[in-house]
Design a protein around this motif. Structure first.
Motif, mmCIF file in Angstrom:
data_model
loop_
_atom_site.group_PDB
_atom_site.id
_atom_site.type_symbol
_atom_site.label_atom_id
_atom_site.label_comp_id
_atom_site.label_asym_id
_atom_site.label_seq_id
_atom_site.Cartn_x
_atom_site.Cartn_y
_atom_site.Cartn_z
ATOM 1 N N GLU C 23 22.849 -6.396 -47.003
ATOM 2 C CA GLU C 23 22.928 -5.702 -46.284
ATOM 3 C C GLU C 23 24.215 -4.267 -46.771
ATOM 4 O O GLU C 23 25.383 -4.982 -46.721
ATOM 5 C CB GLU C 23 22.788 -5.452 -45.297
ATOM 6 N N ILE C 24 24.040 -2.942 -46.397
ATOM 7 C CA ILE C 24 25.501 -2.609 -46.629
ATOM 8 C C ILE C 24 25.372 -2.454 -45.596
ATOM 9 O O ILE C 24 24.603 -2.092 -44.148
ATOM 10 C CB ILE C 24 24.622 -1.517 -47.051
ATOM 11 N N VAL C 25 26.789 -1.943 -45.063
ATOM 12 C CA VAL C 25 27.443 -2.064 -43.953
ATOM 13 C C VAL C 25 28.699 -1.535 -43.438
ATOM 14 O O VAL C 25 29.220 -1.117 -44.451
ATOM 15 C CB VAL C 25 28.398 -3.429 -42.774
ATOM 16 N N PRO C 26 27.986 0.109 -42.815
ATOM 17 C CA PRO C 26 28.617 1.099 -42.216
ATOM 18 C C PRO C 26 30.249 0.793 -41.955
ATOM 19 O O PRO C 26 30.563 -0.215 -40.523
ATOM 20 C CB PRO C 26 28.038 1.894 -41.548
ATOM 21 N N SER C 27 31.308 1.400 -42.678
ATOM 22 C CA SER C 27 32.594 0.754 -41.585
ATOM 23 C C SER C 27 33.652 0.821 -42.244
ATOM 24 O O SER C 27 34.651 1.263 -41.538
ATOM 25 C CB SER C 27 32.916 -0.924 -42.101
ATOM 26 N N ARG C 28 33.607 2.389 -42.075
ATOM 27 C CA ARG C 28 34.269 3.956 -42.061
ATOM 28 C C ARG C 28 34.022 5.087 -41.620
ATOM 29 O O ARG C 28 32.917 5.454 -40.572
ATOM 30 C CB ARG C 28 34.588 3.997 -44.064
ATOM 31 N N ARG C 29 34.673 6.103 -42.860
ATOM 32 C CA ARG C 29 34.410 7.438 -41.909
ATOM 33 C C ARG C 29 32.983 7.723 -42.153
ATOM 34 O O ARG C 29 32.422 7.827 -43.444
ATOM 35 C CB ARG C 29 35.332 8.672 -42.342
ATOM 36 N N THR C 30 31.882 8.603 -41.209
ATOM 37 C CA THR C 30 31.477 9.511 -42.384
ATOM 38 C C THR C 30 31.480 10.610 -43.315
ATOM 39 O O THR C 30 32.262 10.618 -42.677
ATOM 40 C CB THR C 30 29.970 9.902 -41.495
ATOM 41 N N ALA C 359 22.852 7.636 -47.838
ATOM 42 C CA ALA C 359 23.147 6.261 -47.521
ATOM 43 C C ALA C 359 25.052 6.438 -48.331
ATOM 44 O O ALA C 359 26.139 5.817 -47.355
ATOM 45 C CB ALA C 359 22.834 5.232 -48.602
ATOM 46 N N LYS C 362 26.277 8.361 -45.054
ATOM 47 C CA LYS C 362 26.845 7.806 -44.157
ATOM 48 C C LYS C 362 28.076 6.895 -44.013
ATOM 49 O O LYS C 362 28.233 6.263 -42.531
ATOM 50 C CB LYS C 362 24.900 7.090 -43.448
ATOM 51 N N THR C 363 28.315 6.206 -44.964
ATOM 52 C CA THR C 363 29.024 5.079 -45.340
ATOM 53 C C THR C 363 30.475 5.790 -45.881
ATOM 54 O O THR C 363 31.413 4.912 -46.238
ATOM 55 C CB THR C 363 29.177 4.244 -46.401
ATOM 56 N N LYS C 373 32.401 -0.460 -53.858
ATOM 57 C CA LYS C 373 33.264 -0.613 -53.248
ATOM 58 C C LYS C 373 32.730 -0.811 -51.368
ATOM 59 O O LYS C 373 33.356 -1.429 -50.420
ATOM 60 C CB LYS C 373 34.651 -0.497 -53.016
ATOM 61 N N VAL C 374 31.984 -0.390 -51.183
ATOM 62 C CA VAL C 374 30.816 -0.376 -49.958
ATOM 63 C C VAL C 374 30.252 -1.347 -49.140
ATOM 64 O O VAL C 374 30.911 -2.679 -49.775
ATOM 65 C CB VAL C 374 29.578 0.805 -49.846
ATOM 66 N N LEU C 376 29.659 -5.354 -47.385
ATOM 67 C CA LEU C 376 28.158 -5.870 -47.274
ATOM 68 C C LEU C 376 28.547 -6.877 -46.748
ATOM 69 O O LEU C 376 29.092 -7.461 -46.185
ATOM 70 C CB LEU C 376 28.393 -6.306 -48.788
ATOM 71 N N THR C 377 26.923 -7.247 -46.649
ATOM 72 C CA THR C 377 26.643 -8.852 -45.512
ATOM 73 C C THR C 377 26.232 -9.026 -46.147
ATOM 74 O O THR C 377 24.747 -8.897 -46.684
ATOM 75 C CB THR C 377 26.602 -8.450 -43.542
#
Lengths: 380, 380, 380, 380
Positions: C23-30, C359, C362-363, C373-374, C376-377
């Motif tokens: 799964e993609i995990v958001p972890s930065r600015r939008t 997507a 949002k990331t 490079k987004v 992932l989990t």
């Protein structure tokens, strides 16, 4: 013995994998299917395809044993099944099929099988059945249980058996007996006294495989014919054999025994977990030399079970460990098509050995022995 | 305490395994079933099979307690259940069964049970029920909750109870109380004042098991009677007990306590996750000395629940944690057949202890204690 | 090559992951969707969205190839499919749909496809179909198999093809041939002699991806168009390609090849495991430059299969490895809405590339290359 | 940042866990439910139970916001939902329910919601709705999106809002803008200018949680209101947030921020993955100070959705990421019973906070903060 997992304080279990947990991954040159050989040889007997039948009455009658032999595999008749106990086994099978059609409960089908196996084994019937196979010219193989091997074998030899399969769900090279009247089979001595090759099993771990190889067996069977939805050994006994790991371990025993003896190669035969042609490829990829097939053959028009499947343990008088189930599929094919295609079924249920050949070609291997090294993945 | 997993930054959880995650793997000599003993002894009481009944009214009436005892197990009557609250408990059960047949919603069945448990416990009814068991000559065992143990025990002893089971879904050796009117059970003192053996539980980890052993209990129950589809402690409280790990840990406590005391052996009794004979074998393989069975006994013709099953927590007045469910199966057997066969059911639901004996024989073990060492695998 | 698992004694398998495992995990600015570009360029051809069609006749006719091109993607016609063999391919498709409506068995649909592919490829039909695409002004791409690439390509070039896709389910840079009459494609030489960019595949591992890049291919396809429920390569051949791992590995080959050549960037195109817009995002997150879509396009009103989907291997004359299935969904949309919305369907089946854009926003990523490079989990 | 997994060559993903992957394990003294406090305080506002409502119109109307407040929780009205856009929102909900009963396709329900949200937000309606809550005397909380926070907040303050919830599915402390007309919310400045506490979210990782805490927020929401079967962010965007890991990480940020500021405690509020009372207990066990509940409240008789549930993203005009679904259950209860029992439902759907209190008692904890340390297990 790596990959032990702590399942609690001070107790470990070994991580084990089934064929469903692994996948073959192409990582080399490809090859043409025409350049691939699926041939296999045990002792003096050579076969075009690495197929031995699981000795279930649902798939092996004398007639289908002949048909399998003529198509390049080895059919194994159960010397303690319906053909050995009934002069008209077809009639017993007819009763099963009819009961099912009449909506019988699952336990009723088991009861019918138990009843049919309460009849004694008759040497005359056995001899006649074996003669039928022998007359065709194909290799003659029968299965006996460890319990009755000593008693039945002389008659089987006299009848013309060429390959003997000594098979229980679980076997050991050395059975422990405490009571005087319990005379277990000494497999090493038994095999030493025979002139024909013996295939024995099932084993489920490295150590027992090694012990069995040391008895002089020509082949060792891994597994007990596990078939999803049909066999219930796990539910009844808590015993399970993740087949990928079991085959890999037996192959390790084969390698070590080869070294120990300076060259005696004992064949590893996988019996369980094989539902599709893909599973055949995976079994060999794990190290099997041949596969024992039961349920996948039950869809053949020639199968005596007429679409039903069960294993011998369904008939156990007090603790059955197999259901009697219709092979749920709309496939209807003759044995030749089942083994070599062409298929209109895309589910890996038809063209079983054509598919093996193709899997080998797509991954660039030219024979069964080489294919045992193909790359594998496991899901996390 | 190895095998900790980081579930996020700075927080670990322990990897834990259920009985479904493990399988027994044969890896030794085989043995004849005749040479296997399943016997088990706690204090002065010896039993042919390592079976204690879970004190659910769905499976234990005074009559079935006697039947279980006569067949070699230990039946445990719930001293706070229907037999202690109703002069005609069969009538209550009849209402449940009828409501189900009339299509009652699941919550309606729970409501009926709650209502039936709103009646007070009557010593006269309890005394009469216990007398019925005692008169048969089998070992007399009843269950009380920690909350009512002190209050009910004098009457239970007077009535002739020989083994006392102090059982809540979760128990601790030392209950923390803040308010004056909350007088928790001091289990150590309670047991010290009794002349009969006490079995206490359920515990779910090493530490509580150890503490409970130090109270002087003769046996410690692991688990809270988890039954897939029936108990709902996980949904209601978030609390779960993967049984393989819980049993292994309690067995580790048993070992350490044995060392600490220089020889006092406290029995570990697994109560949960056992649905088939295979699960019985696995529980013992993990280290249990005996299993507590509930739902697997509900298919017996003698079961008071007439095919329904629930655990005591279904009757909790404000937070029920068990459904009331028909045991979905077409099996219909008497208790003797259920325990010892013969079976026509291949699913491990019948011949429960005949199957245990066979699992032990197939893996080469001759008694329950030895079988706790059998090899295990886990799926990846 | 880390993360090897012992699946038994002396045999390892590699842990591999599918798109479903991550799964993609958001972890930065939008970022705003307006600031995001999904554009993609291969050779001289630039596309607004990183979409190539899987060359299944179920989704690509000359007309839909044009439509896809006009919407910013690249449509690929199968040069060996129905449009190359039948003057009225719509009639063949009509027979399929009708057979399904009449309740035909699954194998019957496969048989119909096999029959339709028994007709020879006709250059006149192919030329006409290609002309239809070329006349629209969109980029013209067709797919040939490695077996027929050499034979068909001159005519394809003459007809105006601009991008050539050489695609088999499994391909290798160097095919091993033993027999004289087996003349495999030398891909390196083949590509060197062409003036147009070649996209080749499918590959499933780092090594083959690397070899294929060295042949001069402009793009490498990862996977064989796996579609859950439709393709059956795993069942038939035991071969499986967990796509997340396969894409990551091919991207590693791209990086190493870039270094080795001092700057040649070969595009990685993911073909398989993509069922929703979320899967498109995950494919790119794993390192793909573009995705090849089959089944997700089959719900478009313009799709020639009228809601049915299959891959080319369904038509294999002896070993089909794809089912012919209705795309089970109530979605009914035109292609533009399918790609760019708006959607009333919340299941990720509509607005496929609008969702990708969102997507990315949002990331916090602004183009496809960066989005590789987004974070992932994986589920444990 | 440990526990990275290689998913292929040169690319790692982090292992992450959902609430379903973990279980609470009792391992201490037990305690009486009477000695347990579930109280929670944020800024000057104290609540008997750690409950905030998810601002879905399906569960929060002005009336239910009051009811929740009176029962000890915090109701949050959506300032951009139906109550802000329609003078008769009940009529809109009636149309939804009727459409479902008339067998509308799932996408039709989404379309109806999209249509209803196409109406503009009206300050007069909002003011009136907020007045209704304020008049009751309970704490007044409303939710705004980051996009409209600046525009709507003055009117909300004027209307009497006491707690402001700034919530998007994914939020970041610093939004990246490239175009001039895109004026993103500067959350730090926004909060600094407000006199009332702000709760902001959702965040999904440590870093964003930390950034959001540094903006001055009183509480940070973890998750985007994931509800199994309802929200579809994973399918549409490929984005998923295993909640156990996300909560644990946000709690780590809380700890580090507390240290960094020498004592400012920012509350962590879990919004997603909570379906039962057991999940509430697990969320707090992972480190949440309170939970945001949506679907679990939809079964209340008072819920405006009349048994339907959806989240705000269902109404997105071009990319809906939530289904509109009936909460499939036969439960029918009033809100008080839903929160505090008694229950006749054993599935953890009723007596939500009575169950939390009991879980805390059974594991020996006396307040919410302490319970964040309870022992956890993960399945292998």
């Amino acid at each position: 013995m790596r990959d032990l997992v702590d399942i609690g304080m001070g107790r470990t279990a070994r991580r084990a994998f089934g064929l469903d947990d692994i996948e073959i991954v192409p990582s080399r040159r490809t090859r043409s299917s025409k350049d691939v050989s699926t041939a296999w040889q045990i002792d003096a007997y050579r076969f075009d395809i690495p197929l031995i039948t699981h000795p279930s009455d649902a798939v092996v009658s004398p007639r289908t044993a002949v048909a399998v032999g003529e198509l390049g595999g080895l059919g194994v008749l159960n010397a303690e099944g319906l053909w050995a106990r009934h002069s008209d086994p077809e009639e017993v099978l007819f009763r099963l099929v009819t009961a099912l059609e009449d909506g019988a409960e699952p336990t009723e089908l088991v009861r019918l099988l138990q009843e049919a196996h309460a009849e004694p084994v008759r040497v005359d019937l056995l001899t006649e059945a074996i003669k039928q196979i022998r007359d065709s010219g194909v290799t003659v193989a029968v299965r006996v249980s460890p319990q009755h091997a000593a008693e039945l074998t002389p008659d089987l030899l006299a009848a013309g058996v060429e390959v003997l399969v000594v098979q229980g769900t679980i076997i050991s090279a050395e059975h422990v007996a405490r009571e005087a009247d319990d005379e277990p089979l000494n497999l090493k001595q038994f095999i030493a006294n025979l002139d024909i090759p013996v295939i024995a099993g099932g084993v489920h771990d490295y150590r027992t495989a090694m012990h069995l190889m040391r008895t002089g067996a020509a082949g060792v069977i891994v597994g007990y014919g596990y078939c999803a939805g049909v066999t219930t050994t796990d539910a009844a006994l808590g015993i399970g054999v993740p087949m990928a790991t079991a085959i890999v371990d037996a192959a390790a025993a084969r390698r070590d025994y080869l070294d120990e003896t300076g060259g005696r190669y004992v064949h590893v035969i996988a019996d369980g977990g094989v539902h599709t042609s893909g599973d055949i490829a995976k079994s060999i990829a794990c190290g099997a030399d041949a596969v024992m097939l039961g349920a996948p053959l039950a869809v053949a028009g020639e199968a005596p079970g007429q679409g039903l499947y069960w294993t011998a343990s369904a008939a156990h008088p007090s603790l059955p460990r197999s259901r009697v189930l219709p092979v749920t599929d709309d496939v209807e094919v003759d044995l030749r098509t089942l083994l070599f295609g062409p298929a209109t079924d895309p589910d890996g249920l038809v063209n079983l050995f054509g598919a093996l050949r193709r899997a080998m070609a797509k991954t660039g291997y030219s024979d069964v022995k080489e294919f045992q090294k193909v790359g594998l993945t496991v899901r996390a």
